[in-house]
Scaffold this motif. Sequence first.
Motif, PDB file in Angstrom:
ATOM      1  N   LEU A 130       0.842  -1.195   0.000  1.00 17.84           N
ATOM      2  CA  LEU A 130       0.000   0.000   0.000  1.00 17.84           C
ATOM      3  C   LEU A 130       0.878   1.246   0.000  1.00 17.84           C
ATOM      4  CD1 LEU A 130      -2.693  -0.972   2.674  1.00 17.84           C
ATOM      5  CD2 LEU A 130      -2.617  -1.536   0.227  1.00 17.84           C
ATOM      6  N   SER A 131       0.384   2.270  -0.670  1.00 12.55           N
ATOM      7  CA  SER A 131       1.065   3.563  -0.684  1.00 12.55           C
ATOM      8  C   SER A 131       0.073   4.647  -0.298  1.00 12.55           C
ATOM      9  CB  SER A 131       1.631   3.871  -2.070  1.00 12.55           C
ATOM     10  OG  SER A 131       2.551   2.897  -2.492  1.00 12.55           O
ATOM     11  N   CYS A 132       0.577   5.673   0.338  1.00 15.45           N
ATOM     12  CA  CYS A 132      -0.252   6.822   0.690  1.00 15.45           C
ATOM     13  C   CYS A 132       0.588   8.070   0.512  1.00 15.45           C
ATOM     14  CB  CYS A 132      -0.747   6.717   2.119  1.00 15.45           C
ATOM     15  SG  CYS A 132      -1.544   8.221   2.740  1.00 15.45           S
ATOM     16  N   ILE A 133       0.101   8.964  -0.304  1.00 14.49           N
ATOM     17  CA  ILE A 133       0.800  10.226  -0.511  1.00 14.49           C
ATOM     18  C   ILE A 133      -0.048  11.364   0.034  1.00 14.49           C
ATOM     19  CG2 ILE A 133      -0.119  10.472  -2.853  1.00 14.49           C
ATOM     20  CD1 ILE A 133       2.582  11.850  -3.542  1.00 14.49           C
ATOM     21  N   ALA A 134       0.598  12.235   0.738  1.00  7.02           N
ATOM     22  CA  ALA A 134      -0.052  13.444   1.236  1.00  7.02           C
ATOM     23  C   ALA A 134       0.189  14.553   0.227  1.00  7.02           C
ATOM     24  CB  ALA A 134       0.502  13.836   2.599  1.00  7.02           C
ATOM     25  N   SER A 135      -0.901  15.024  -0.364  1.00  9.80           N
ATOM     26  CA  SER A 135      -0.761  16.042  -1.398  1.00  9.80           C
ATOM     27  C   SER A 135      -1.101  17.413  -0.830  1.00  9.80           C
ATOM     28  CB  SER A 135      -1.699  15.725  -2.574  1.00  9.80           C
ATOM     29  OG  SER A 135      -3.050  15.769  -2.147  1.00  9.80           O
ATOM     30  N   GLY A 136      -0.490  18.435  -1.401  1.00 12.27           N
ATOM     31  CA  GLY A 136      -0.717  19.802  -0.942  1.00 12.27           C
ATOM     32  C   GLY A 136       0.606  20.462  -0.612  1.00 12.27           C
ATOM     33  N   ARG A 137       0.514  21.711  -0.172  1.00  7.24           N
ATOM     34  CA  ARG A 137       1.725  22.469   0.141  1.00  7.24           C
ATOM     35  C   ARG A 137       2.138  22.175   1.593  1.00  7.24           C
ATOM     36  NH1 ARG A 137       2.600  26.442  -3.655  1.00  7.24           N
ATOM     37  NH2 ARG A 137       3.766  27.732  -2.171  1.00  7.24           N
ATOM     38  N   ILE A 138       2.748  21.013   1.755  1.00  5.19           N
ATOM     39  CA  ILE A 138       3.063  20.496   3.079  1.00  5.19           C
ATOM     40  C   ILE A 138       4.490  20.837   3.457  1.00  5.19           C
ATOM     41  CG2 ILE A 138       3.302  18.392   4.452  1.00  5.19           C
ATOM     42  CD1 ILE A 138       1.133  17.203   2.545  1.00  5.19           C
ATOM     43  N   SER A 139       4.667  21.295   4.683  1.00  4.97           N
ATOM     44  CA  SER A 139       6.015  21.597   5.145  1.00  4.97           C
ATOM     45  C   SER A 139       6.533  20.558   6.128  1.00  4.97           C
ATOM     46  CB  SER A 139       6.066  22.984   5.793  1.00  4.97           C
ATOM     47  OG  SER A 139       5.137  23.062   6.862  1.00  4.97           O
ATOM     48  N   ARG A 140       5.620  19.891   6.806  1.00  9.04           N
ATOM     49  CA  ARG A 140       6.075  18.904   7.794  1.00  9.04           C
ATOM     50  C   ARG A 140       4.913  17.987   8.167  1.00  9.04           C
ATOM     51  NH1 ARG A 140       8.133  20.364  13.951  1.00  9.04           N
ATOM     52  NH2 ARG A 140       7.906  18.272  14.812  1.00  9.04           N
ATOM     53  N   ILE A 141       5.250  16.709   8.398  1.00 10.79           N
ATOM     54  CA  ILE A 141       4.286  15.756   8.936  1.00 10.79           C
ATOM     55  C   ILE A 141       4.969  15.024  10.078  1.00 10.79           C
ATOM     56  CG2 ILE A 141       2.736  13.834   8.480  1.00 10.79           C
ATOM     57  CD1 ILE A 141       2.908  14.503   5.512  1.00 10.79           C
ATOM     58  N   ASN A 142       4.392  15.058  11.256  1.00 14.02           N
ATOM     59  CA  ASN A 142       5.023  14.410  12.397  1.00 14.02           C
ATOM     60  C   ASN A 142       5.007  12.897  12.264  1.00 14.02           C
ATOM     61  OD1 ASN A 142       5.697  16.816  13.593  1.00 14.02           O
ATOM     62  ND2 ASN A 142       3.936  16.846  14.959  1.00 14.02           N
ATOM     63  N   SER A 143       3.876  12.319  12.007  1.00 16.20           N
ATOM     64  CA  SER A 143       3.815  10.868  11.864  1.00 16.20           C
ATOM     65  C   SER A 143       2.800  10.497  10.787  1.00 16.20           C
ATOM     66  CB  SER A 143       3.448  10.187  13.182  1.00 16.20           C
ATOM     67  OG  SER A 143       2.115  10.463  13.551  1.00 16.20           O
ATOM     68  N   MET A 144       3.066   9.385  10.144  1.00 14.09           N
ATOM     69  CA  MET A 144       2.148   8.817   9.147  1.00 14.09           C
ATOM     70  C   MET A 144       2.044   7.333   9.405  1.00 14.09           C
ATOM     71  SD  MET A 144       3.150  10.718   5.550  1.00 14.09           S
ATOM     72  CE  MET A 144       1.598  10.267   4.741  1.00 14.09           C
ATOM     73  N   GLY A 145       0.881   6.798   9.142  1.00 13.80           N
ATOM     74  CA  GLY A 145       0.731   5.375   9.392  1.00 13.80           C
ATOM     75  C   GLY A 145      -0.538   4.817   8.797  1.00 13.80           C
ATOM     76  N   TRP A 146      -0.838   3.615   9.229  1.00 18.78           N
ATOM     77  CA  TRP A 146      -1.957   2.867   8.673  1.00 18.78           C
ATOM     78  C   TRP A 146      -2.837   2.297   9.777  1.00 18.78           C
ATOM     79  CZ3 TRP A 146      -2.707   2.826   3.487  1.00 18.78           C
ATOM     80  CH2 TRP A 146      -1.634   3.239   2.686  1.00 18.78           C
ATOM     81  N   TYR A 147      -4.138   2.388   9.550  1.00 22.91           N
ATOM     82  CA  TYR A 147      -5.138   1.747  10.369  1.00 22.91           C
ATOM     83  C   TYR A 147      -5.989   0.883   9.447  1.00 22.91           C
ATOM     84  CZ  TYR A 147      -4.123   4.927  14.260  1.00 22.91           C
ATOM     85  OH  TYR A 147      -3.513   5.607  15.281  1.00 22.91           O
ATOM     86  N   ARG A 148      -6.770   0.010  10.039  1.00 18.08           N
ATOM     87  CA  ARG A 148      -7.688  -0.784   9.242  1.00 18.08           C
ATOM     88  C   ARG A 148      -8.985  -0.997  10.003  1.00 18.08           C
ATOM     89  NH1 ARG A 148      -4.582  -6.681   9.407  1.00 18.08           N
ATOM     90  NH2 ARG A 148      -5.131  -7.207  11.576  1.00 18.08           N
TER      91      ARG A 148
END
Length: 121
Positions: free
Chosen positions: A20-38
């Motif tokens: 699986l892939s997930c991209i955060a789109s937009g004018r992003i400067s920082r993301i503290n954490s990214m992950g997956w739930y189900r």
Amino acid sequence: QVQLVESGGGLVQAGGSLRLSCIASGRISRINSMGWYRQAPGNQRELVAVFTSGGHADYADSEKGRFTVSRDNAKNTVYLQMNSLKPEDTAVYYCHAEGLYTSRTYYHTLWGQGTQVTVSS
């Protein structure tokens, strides 16, 4: 506008793999954490794996050794490599971001629309 867009779900036989892939789109400067739930039908949404900006990965106990979460900070993308899939892994998988900053806005938490993973026996 910031969005999380997942891809890579589908139908696979037990014992197979999906990424699986997930991209955060937009004018992003920082993301503290990214992950997956189900979330499986009739069940609550549960954590699968999370990857922090500091490079630390956490997994639910049932996924340790089978799933691997990784992150490309430059691309604002998080991946979930799922191996040795079981029928009980069947669920909608949601991408999640926590602590997302743009030049104008702070998002405490953000969810993707979900991608279906179905594992046949």
